[in-house]
Design a protein around this motif. Sequence first.
Motif, mmCIF file in Angstrom:
data_model
loop_
_atom_site.group_PDB
_atom_site.id
_atom_site.type_symbol
_atom_site.label_atom_id
_atom_site.label_comp_id
_atom_site.label_asym_id
_atom_site.label_seq_id
_atom_site.Cartn_x
_atom_site.Cartn_y
_atom_site.Cartn_z
ATOM 1 N N UNK A 1 0.769 -1.157 -0.036
ATOM 2 C CA UNK A 1 0.106 -0.008 -0.059
ATOM 3 C C UNK A 1 0.829 1.394 -0.057
ATOM 4 N N UNK A 2 1.742 1.138 0.867
ATOM 5 C CA UNK A 2 2.840 2.286 0.740
ATOM 6 C C UNK A 2 3.235 2.602 -0.929
ATOM 7 N N UNK A 3 3.588 1.675 -1.394
ATOM 8 C CA UNK A 3 4.040 1.608 -2.928
ATOM 9 C C UNK A 3 3.101 2.180 -3.734
ATOM 10 N N UNK A 4 1.731 1.704 -3.696
ATOM 11 C CA UNK A 4 0.464 1.953 -4.537
ATOM 12 C C UNK A 4 0.199 3.486 -4.277
ATOM 13 N N UNK A 5 0.287 4.052 -3.011
ATOM 14 C CA UNK A 5 0.341 5.567 -2.542
ATOM 15 C C UNK A 5 1.169 6.208 -3.192
ATOM 16 N N UNK A 6 2.689 5.987 -3.255
ATOM 17 C CA UNK A 6 3.734 6.596 -3.720
ATOM 18 C C UNK A 6 3.460 6.752 -5.197
ATOM 19 N N UNK A 7 2.908 5.609 -5.905
ATOM 20 C CA UNK A 7 2.702 5.517 -7.197
ATOM 21 C C UNK A 7 1.540 6.281 -7.683
ATOM 22 N N UNK A 8 0.595 6.685 -6.802
ATOM 23 C CA UNK A 8 -0.779 7.319 -7.405
ATOM 24 C C UNK A 8 -1.409 6.592 -7.947
ATOM 25 N N UNK A 9 -1.329 5.054 -7.627
ATOM 26 C CA UNK A 9 -2.210 4.418 -8.553
ATOM 27 C C UNK A 9 -3.800 4.603 -8.222
ATOM 28 N N UNK A 10 -4.536 4.196 -9.280
ATOM 29 C CA UNK A 10 -5.971 4.542 -9.310
ATOM 30 C C UNK A 10 -6.510 3.332 -8.607
ATOM 31 N N UNK A 11 -7.956 3.514 -8.257
ATOM 32 C CA UNK A 11 -8.832 2.610 -7.598
ATOM 33 C C UNK A 11 -9.010 1.222 -8.436
ATOM 34 N N UNK A 12 -8.972 1.234 -9.793
ATOM 35 C CA UNK A 12 -9.216 -0.018 -10.513
ATOM 36 C C UNK A 12 -7.910 -0.730 -10.439
ATOM 37 N N UNK A 13 -6.532 -0.216 -10.510
ATOM 38 C CA UNK A 13 -5.628 -0.906 -10.186
ATOM 39 C C UNK A 13 -5.409 -1.500 -8.885
ATOM 40 N N UNK A 14 -5.843 -0.709 -8.059
ATOM 41 C CA UNK A 14 -5.812 -1.259 -6.491
ATOM 42 C C UNK A 14 -6.780 -2.721 -6.301
#
Length: 452
Positions: A388-401
Amino acid sequence: MEHIVIIGNGISGVTAARHIRKLSDKKITIISAETDYFFSRTALMYIYMGHMKFEHTQPYENWFWKKNRINLVKGYVHFIDHKNQTLKIENSTDISYDKLIIATGSKPNKFGWPGQDLSHVQGLYSKQDLDALEKNAPNKKICKRAVIVGGGLIGIEMAEMLRSRDIPVTFLVRESSFWNGVLPNGESQMINEHILEHHIDLRLETNLVEILSDESGKAKAVVTDKGDTIDCDVVGLTAGVSPNISFLRDSGIELGRGIKVNRMLETNIPNIYAIGDCAEQHEGIGNRRPIEAVWYTGRMMGETLAQTICGNPTEYKPGHWFNSAKFLDLEYQTYGWVFSELNKKEYEQHFHWRHASEKICVTIAFHKDTKEFLGINTFGIRMRHKIFDQWLTENRNIEYVMEYLKDANFDPEFYAQYEQEIITHFNKKFDTQISPKKKSWTRIFTTPKSRA
């Protein structure tokens, strides 16, 4: 030799001391009036519940401090003479310093309730508080009922402790739903149910008016703003904590609710720093509050300040918000920002899923326009912080998550998995066609930073 003096032997002060020793040969002294040696404050409840002994909460052997040349002084600092760089110690000799770190932590809030200083009225923060609870509520014969005032994390811990000895508990919470200033409605309502299922007398939208005394000066009952008088033998005051800074009122150090510090954790007085629960940033970092009474932020401040003390000036940068807690036997994790309905941002949209029969749920926050993932709360499902720390840093979108949500699951393989059910519910609510994907572990931790 430069002398570093640290007031407070909690996680912040001890972490600073340990890392200063790793980086230097400076003289280090820790002063504390609470205990002889550092212990894990978050483990206090397990001592009362019989899961641990006090010595099990001490991460380091008693010889550790002498071996690492960290001097321990048990005493209470009642005044800081910053002009002469000297500490006045109650009933002891003065101590001089070259650099001073204040890490005095928190104390339970008191709001001027009549009777709040009676015998058998206490908080649950220090080792002394634990000792008092053991004395005041050893069993249900001595303590026929306890009343807890304040619906935060310390309150729910105290309720669990007392119930472990079958002591009846009445829980006064001023909010309309438990912790609803932090949790979204669905989660808060689930915790209400969970508390009641554990035979705790939860009274929402109820305030303490007065604590009544018996002829010996001991608490015997509380009066609420609903007109009820509740007989009890112990009153737990758990309506939050405040920085423990009363001894600094005439010190010349700039104070707000806590000790004012900049991003370098410096006070307005040269060579004096503050870290942990007692430190207050002039402005909060991002969405963070200026004061963060959280274990891991205290540890991070200690590590950061050690770098500065040892000649490598370093700003305090705590990164993405995360935390974990336990509501009775229900585990909670949060990563990023998921605001309650009371505090929700105008751009924030929530997706909430709850299991049909078990106390398991997930709330994911995302930007309603850009679909950027903002944060996640989980109850009853363990997730991987690093992902989750990586996804937040990468500004991932909700669909990717949602597609890769299973990669973040930390539960063992034999635990039930709920990702497919969560995604199905998401697709139905938002009219999407997301299907779960799984990445290799190597890719998870080596994907270059990019916008989704």
